[in-house]
Design an enzyme around this catalytic site. Sequence first.
Site, PDB file in Angstrom:
ATOM      1  N   GLU A 170      40.502  46.056  82.347  1.00  0.00           N
ATOM      2  CA  GLU A 170      41.454  46.564  81.045  1.00  0.00           C
ATOM      3  C   GLU A 170      42.655  47.162  82.002  1.00  0.00           C
ATOM      4  O   GLU A 170      42.835  48.324  81.825  1.00  0.00           O
ATOM      5  CB  GLU A 170      40.520  47.511  80.187  1.00  0.00           C
ATOM      6  CG  GLU A 170      41.607  47.646  78.925  1.00  0.00           C
ATOM      7  CD  GLU A 170      41.180  48.915  78.188  1.00  0.00           C
ATOM      8  OE1 GLU A 170      42.042  49.776  77.837  1.00  0.00           O
ATOM      9  OE2 GLU A 170      39.868  49.136  77.861  1.00  0.00           O
ATOM     10  N   HIS A 200      46.947  46.574  81.743  1.00  0.00           N
ATOM     11  CA  HIS A 200      47.818  46.121  80.949  1.00  0.00           C
ATOM     12  C   HIS A 200      49.244  45.727  81.382  1.00  0.00           C
ATOM     13  O   HIS A 200      49.585  46.423  82.649  1.00  0.00           O
ATOM     14  CB  HIS A 200      47.956  46.904  79.718  1.00  0.00           C
ATOM     15  CG  HIS A 200      46.854  47.467  79.133  1.00  0.00           C
ATOM     16  ND1 HIS A 200      46.103  46.457  78.267  1.00  0.00           N
ATOM     17  CD2 HIS A 200      46.105  48.541  79.260  1.00  0.00           C
ATOM     18  CE1 HIS A 200      44.685  47.306  77.894  1.00  0.00           C
ATOM     19  NE2 HIS A 200      44.952  48.478  78.137  1.00  0.00           N
ATOM     20  N   HIS A 204      40.688  45.587  72.173  1.00  0.00           N
ATOM     21  CA  HIS A 204      41.058  46.680  72.588  1.00  0.00           C
ATOM     22  C   HIS A 204      41.705  47.285  71.210  1.00  0.00           C
ATOM     23  O   HIS A 204      42.033  46.595  70.310  1.00  0.00           O
ATOM     24  CB  HIS A 204      42.357  46.209  73.422  1.00  0.00           C
ATOM     25  CG  HIS A 204      43.033  47.514  73.864  1.00  0.00           C
ATOM     26  ND1 HIS A 204      44.089  48.110  73.489  1.00  0.00           N
ATOM     27  CD2 HIS A 204      42.701  47.999  75.037  1.00  0.00           C
ATOM     28  CE1 HIS A 204      44.407  48.974  73.949  1.00  0.00           C
ATOM     29  NE2 HIS A 204      43.645  49.095  75.119  1.00  0.00           N
ATOM     30  N   ASP A 263      42.461  51.116  82.865  1.00  0.00           N
ATOM     31  CA  ASP A 263      43.399  51.385  81.845  1.00  0.00           C
ATOM     32  C   ASP A 263      44.750  51.499  82.173  1.00  0.00           C
ATOM     33  O   ASP A 263      45.692  51.963  81.583  1.00  0.00           O
ATOM     34  CB  ASP A 263      42.828  52.515  80.843  1.00  0.00           C
ATOM     35  CG  ASP A 263      43.542  52.132  79.376  1.00  0.00           C
ATOM     36  OD1 ASP A 263      44.469  51.358  79.279  1.00  0.00           O
ATOM     37  OD2 ASP A 263      43.332  53.049  78.452  1.00  0.00           O
TER      38      ASP A 263
END
Length: 331
Positions: free
Chosen positions: A10, A12, A169, A292
């Site tokens: 995860e 980004h 998400h 994250d």
Amino acid sequence: MIMKGKIALEEHFATEEYLGDVKRFFIREGEDVWQRAKGIMCDISGRRLELMDEAGIEKTILSLSSPTIQAILDTKEAVDSAKKVNDYIAEQIVNHRDRFDSFAALPTQDPEAAARELERCVKEYDFKGALINGFCNIGDPDVPVYLDDPRNIPFWEAVESLDVPIYIHPRPVTETVRREVFGDNHFWMETAAWGWHANLGTQILRLISSGIFDRCPKLQIVIGHMGELLPMFLWRITNRCNSHKRDCQADLPINQYFQRNISITTSGNCSTPALMCAMMEMSTERIMFSTDYPYESMKQAADWFDNIPFSDLDKEKMGRTNAAKLFKLDL
């Protein structure tokens, strides 16, 4: 001691076109924070790679930051934008496939187009599935269309046929819900501190109770942040549904889907007690490491994970082999 070879999924990025979507997550910390964040969000293989090396992360699966495609009101624009983003990230990582894979961005406003785009990205670019930022909007920013909507059934059937996972998400709630639930004084809990997780956990339960995992028993879903609050309440959710099923359409007890169809990641939640709860409810086979980034620190996530007092076997599963198996990674 650093565990080498971790896989993070995860993680980004944003493009210049979508920086406006993520500005709200930084600007309240100050203009200087936002100015630094812009470069970090758009970086693919610069500082990100250096941080991966420092954290012992061998491979990252990238995804377009929330809410982006799901927030585009015009369906044709969403379809065109998803293709543009997917082509962009495929080009960015083509010379770094030993370190990066990617999830497709999908125009869920048009389920058939979303299925076609997923198939294109899997077959043309070897993307490892897709990341969807929860509900989408079609025409009206205040009307959410959830993933359990019956119009999405052909999409989920196509996903199962392609045999790739979908990462779901969180995204900000609609403005009406924001005003009613959080008002003007509780922005602190609107997103990553609470609201995102309560909202997405609800969306996952909607998906389960729609019966989609009975219709598509091989469908695989991934959710982050240590399971979006669900592992802690899994016994109670299952028990109440068993004794007061009402309109739940799921054939199996709710917790069984978390052992067959749903995996979670540790993204942005470096809590050993929370991880122990998830392990006891779901087993280590259904848990994967993530950070994250860039919303959270790779170093903090890696330092915590590398030093949790669990067996090397469990950490190897959660840090590497579960993801390698689920996403069919070439390592």
